[in-house]
Design a protein around this motif. Sequence first.
Motif, PDB file in Angstrom:
ATOM      1  N   ASN A  91       0.839  -1.362  -0.018  1.00 60.81           N
ATOM      2  CA  ASN A  91      -0.107   0.026   0.081  1.00 60.81           C
ATOM      3  C   ASN A  91       0.978   1.265  -0.076  1.00 60.81           C
ATOM      4  OD1 ASN A  91      -1.775   1.809   0.341  1.00 60.81           O
ATOM      5  ND2 ASN A  91      -2.860   1.283   2.144  1.00 60.81           N
ATOM      6  N   TRP A  92       1.105   1.534  -1.025  1.00 61.49           N
ATOM      7  CA  TRP A  92       1.907   3.071  -1.385  1.00 61.49           C
ATOM      8  C   TRP A  92       1.418   4.204  -0.422  1.00 61.49           C
ATOM      9  CZ3 TRP A  92      -0.252   7.517  -3.146  1.00 61.49           C
ATOM     10  CH2 TRP A  92      -1.665   7.250  -3.681  1.00 61.49           C
ATOM     11  N   ARG A  93       0.171   4.242  -0.235  1.00 57.64           N
ATOM     12  CA  ARG A  93      -0.309   5.362   0.706  1.00 57.64           C
ATOM     13  C   ARG A  93       0.254   5.433   2.079  1.00 57.64           C
ATOM     14  NH1 ARG A  93      -4.868   7.088  -1.624  1.00 57.64           N
ATOM     15  NH2 ARG A  93      -6.025   5.726  -3.015  1.00 57.64           N
ATOM     16  N   ASN A  94       0.903   4.342   2.290  1.00 57.88           N
ATOM     17  CA  ASN A  94       1.635   4.433   3.796  1.00 57.88           C
ATOM     18  C   ASN A  94       2.831   5.264   3.720  1.00 57.88           C
ATOM     19  OD1 ASN A  94      -0.097   2.498   5.424  1.00 57.88           O
ATOM     20  ND2 ASN A  94       1.032   0.703   4.113  1.00 57.88           N
ATOM     21  N   TRP A  95       3.280   5.331   2.731  1.00 58.45           N
ATOM     22  CA  TRP A  95       4.581   6.530   2.616  1.00 58.45           C
ATOM     23  C   TRP A  95       4.387   7.893   1.566  1.00 58.45           C
ATOM     24  CZ3 TRP A  95       4.759   1.308   1.434  1.00 58.45           C
ATOM     25  CH2 TRP A  95       4.803   0.811   0.161  1.00 58.45           C
ATOM     26  N   TRP A  96       3.477   7.622   0.868  1.00 56.57           N
ATOM     27  CA  TRP A  96       3.196   8.809  -0.077  1.00 56.57           C
ATOM     28  C   TRP A  96       2.226   9.660   0.344  1.00 56.57           C
ATOM     29  CZ3 TRP A  96       6.712  10.615  -3.363  1.00 56.57           C
ATOM     30  CH2 TRP A  96       7.714   9.634  -3.761  1.00 56.57           C
ATOM     31  N   ARG A  97       2.444  10.927   0.380  1.00 57.48           N
ATOM     32  CA  ARG A  97       1.170  11.964   0.664  1.00 57.48           C
ATOM     33  C   ARG A  97       1.030  12.976  -0.358  1.00 57.48           C
ATOM     34  NH1 ARG A  97       5.201  14.443   3.752  1.00 57.48           N
ATOM     35  NH2 ARG A  97       5.046  16.893   3.610  1.00 57.48           N
ATOM     36  N   LEU A 239       1.513   1.086  -8.745  1.00 60.82           N
ATOM     37  CA  LEU A 239       0.538   0.831  -7.777  1.00 60.82           C
ATOM     38  C   LEU A 239      -0.277   2.366  -7.473  1.00 60.82           C
ATOM     39  CD1 LEU A 239       2.458  -0.698  -4.756  1.00 60.82           C
ATOM     40  CD2 LEU A 239       0.624  -1.936  -5.762  1.00 60.82           C
ATOM     41  N   LEU A 240       0.583   3.386  -7.711  1.00 58.28           N
ATOM     42  CA  LEU A 240      -0.226   4.747  -7.763  1.00 58.28           C
ATOM     43  C   LEU A 240      -1.219   4.806  -8.892  1.00 58.28           C
ATOM     44  CD1 LEU A 240      -0.339   7.546  -6.503  1.00 58.28           C
ATOM     45  CD2 LEU A 240       1.578   8.263  -8.023  1.00 58.28           C
ATOM     46  N   ALA A 241      -0.615   4.379  -9.961  1.00 60.81           N
ATOM     47  CA  ALA A 241      -1.453   4.464 -11.589  1.00 60.81           C
ATOM     48  C   ALA A 241      -2.648   3.489 -11.303  1.00 60.81           C
ATOM     49  CB  ALA A 241      -0.705   4.121 -12.501  1.00 60.81           C
ATOM     50  N   ALA A 275      19.013  -1.774 -15.909  1.00 64.59           N
ATOM     51  CA  ALA A 275      17.917  -2.541 -16.761  1.00 64.59           C
ATOM     52  C   ALA A 275      16.517  -2.255 -16.138  1.00 64.59           C
ATOM     53  CB  ALA A 275      18.040  -4.048 -16.793  1.00 64.59           C
ATOM     54  N   ALA A 276      16.576  -1.532 -14.924  1.00 67.07           N
ATOM     55  CA  ALA A 276      15.447  -1.381 -14.209  1.00 67.07           C
ATOM     56  C   ALA A 276      14.559  -0.163 -14.798  1.00 67.07           C
ATOM     57  CB  ALA A 276      15.523  -1.020 -12.770  1.00 67.07           C
ATOM     58  N   ARG A 277      13.051  -0.489 -14.926  1.00 63.79           N
ATOM     59  CA  ARG A 277      12.265   0.825 -15.399  1.00 63.79           C
ATOM     60  C   ARG A 277      11.243   0.852 -14.645  1.00 63.79           C
ATOM     61  NH1 ARG A 277       9.485  -2.271 -19.508  1.00 63.79           N
ATOM     62  NH2 ARG A 277       9.539  -0.575 -20.993  1.00 63.79           N
ATOM     63  N   SER A 278      10.498   1.706 -14.782  1.00 59.88           N
ATOM     64  CA  SER A 278       9.079   2.072 -14.028  1.00 59.88           C
ATOM     65  C   SER A 278       8.285   2.918 -14.884  1.00 59.88           C
ATOM     66  CB  SER A 278       9.351   2.603 -12.800  1.00 59.88           C
ATOM     67  OG  SER A 278       8.232   2.948 -11.912  1.00 59.88           O
ATOM     68  N   PRO A 279       6.876   2.588 -14.790  1.00 61.46           N
ATOM     69  CA  PRO A 279       5.937   3.203 -15.591  1.00 61.46           C
ATOM     70  C   PRO A 279       5.478   4.422 -14.794  1.00 61.46           C
ATOM     71  CG  PRO A 279       4.761   1.678 -14.543  1.00 61.46           C
ATOM     72  CD  PRO A 279       6.085   1.307 -14.098  1.00 61.46           C
ATOM     73  N   GLN A 280       5.385   5.759 -15.297  1.00 63.04           N
ATOM     74  CA  GLN A 280       4.881   7.050 -14.598  1.00 63.04           C
ATOM     75  C   GLN A 280       4.127   7.840 -15.465  1.00 63.04           C
ATOM     76  OE1 GLN A 280       5.470   7.558 -11.369  1.00 63.04           O
ATOM     77  NE2 GLN A 280       4.660   9.639 -11.331  1.00 63.04           N
ATOM     78  N   ALA A 281       2.679   8.130 -15.100  1.00 59.42           N
ATOM     79  CA  ALA A 281       1.879   8.994 -15.741  1.00 59.42           C
ATOM     80  C   ALA A 281       2.608  10.403 -16.148  1.00 59.42           C
ATOM     81  CB  ALA A 281       0.772   9.152 -14.803  1.00 59.42           C
ATOM     82  N   GLU A 282       2.279  10.851 -17.348  1.00 64.07           N
ATOM     83  CA  GLU A 282       3.076  11.890 -17.871  1.00 64.07           C
ATOM     84  C   GLU A 282       2.723  13.145 -16.860  1.00 64.07           C
ATOM     85  OE1 GLU A 282       1.858  12.643 -21.648  1.00 64.07           O
ATOM     86  OE2 GLU A 282       3.085  10.968 -22.508  1.00 64.07           O
ATOM     87  N   ASP A 283       1.717  13.330 -16.300  1.00 66.42           N
ATOM     88  CA  ASP A 283       1.223  14.399 -15.757  1.00 66.42           C
ATOM     89  C   ASP A 283       1.665  14.477 -14.101  1.00 66.42           C
ATOM     90  OD1 ASP A 283      -0.650  12.642 -14.752  1.00 66.42           O
ATOM     91  OD2 ASP A 283      -2.406  13.786 -14.885  1.00 66.42           O
ATOM     92  N   THR A 284       2.310  13.401 -13.651  1.00 64.14           N
ATOM     93  CA  THR A 284       2.572  13.223 -12.191  1.00 64.14           C
ATOM     94  C   THR A 284       3.953  13.436 -11.965  1.00 64.14           C
ATOM     95  OG1 THR A 284       0.713  11.876 -11.939  1.00 64.14           O
ATOM     96  CG2 THR A 284       2.362  11.938 -10.296  1.00 64.14           C
ATOM     97  N   GLY A 285       4.269  14.568 -11.242  1.00 68.60           N
ATOM     98  CA  GLY A 285       5.631  14.588 -10.715  1.00 68.60           C
ATOM     99  C   GLY A 285       5.679  14.117  -9.244  1.00 68.60           C
ATOM    100  N   MET A 286       6.688  13.803  -8.421  1.00 69.04           N
ATOM    101  CA  MET A 286       7.083  13.307  -7.419  1.00 69.04           C
ATOM    102  C   MET A 286       8.330  13.792  -6.816  1.00 69.04           C
ATOM    103  SD  MET A 286       5.340   9.677  -7.868  1.00 69.04           S
ATOM    104  CE  MET A 286       4.664   9.254  -6.098  1.00 69.04           C
ATOM    105  N   SER A 287       8.481  13.762  -5.524  1.00 61.48           N
ATOM    106  CA  SER A 287       9.652  14.090  -4.902  1.00 61.48           C
ATOM    107  C   SER A 287      10.912  13.163  -5.173  1.00 61.48           C
ATOM    108  CB  SER A 287       9.462  14.025  -3.343  1.00 61.48           C
ATOM    109  OG  SER A 287       9.058  13.086  -2.855  1.00 61.48           O
TER     110      SER A 287
END
Length: 297
Positions: A91-97, A239-241, A275-287
């Motif tokens: 549950n990513w909500r435990n550490w992202w706000r 998870l966030l997406a 080699a690692a990769r991660s998907p990220q929504a174009e409109d979402t920046g994070m810390s």
Amino acid sequence: MVLIPAGTFQMGSADFYPDERPVHERSVAAFSIDRHEVTNADYARFVADTGYVTVAERDLDPAAFPGADPADLVPGSMVFTPTSGPVDLGNWRNWWRWQPGASWRRPFGPGSSVDDRPRHPVVHIAYEDAVAYAAWAGKRLPTEAEHEYAARGGVDGARFAWGDDPYPDGVPQANSWLGHFPYDNRGVGDAAPVGSYPANGYGLFDMIGNVWEWTTDFYTPRHLRLSDKPVDAGKRQNLLAAASAQEGFPDIPRRVLKGGSQLCSPDYCLRFRPAARSPQAEDTGMSHIGFRCARDA
């Protein structure tokens, strides 16, 4: 910038996450890439010259968030917050706000500043924010293949940019999470000033760890080869997406992030590897999301 010679390498990994497969041969033309991640000082010069306003600083459109309380629709961004002890890692909500007022200027929200962080990588950067800076600088963002090839530093096939041991002789070679995630960090605990860790074989800093970096590639659930038919971006969401989709938010295209970040930990996210990769929504920046630029040779 550093000129990276043209070459062929084995892209991906069969040893870790499914989306890093299949391992396949990939060739890249010669290109140049920034020696380090774009810093707060770099981005400040861009904003001063252009007046650009990042996605995290813009007012939110209520039509894009049906059912949301208008009082919650204020500019802001996602900020990592360590927990006080062990939590459910599913549950990513435990550490992202969601932090109103957080942006590249105020990375931890109101009251924070980048005035004392000129050499730290700029964060809370959405894809279009990175593209705008690159265009201003006369550059572009790297492709996923370019980023991985450059991150390997000429060491083809190794798990990490420096070999197969994540911590050679017990010494961290990149800024990643040391300890139990997300509450016990015995490392930096934050992004570090660029160049704080050893350069790779090409003389590039922080291609692994520190902050995730945008690439131009749309995310797909596995690597595509030239013989493959295109796969729609976003079929395998992070998870966030996935949570956003369940809550009725519009489906936003997802790009590939590369390099891992200071939050990557062997017990949760072993992604401080080329080699690692991660998907990220174009409109979402994070810390923990920044970028660097590239240019055709």
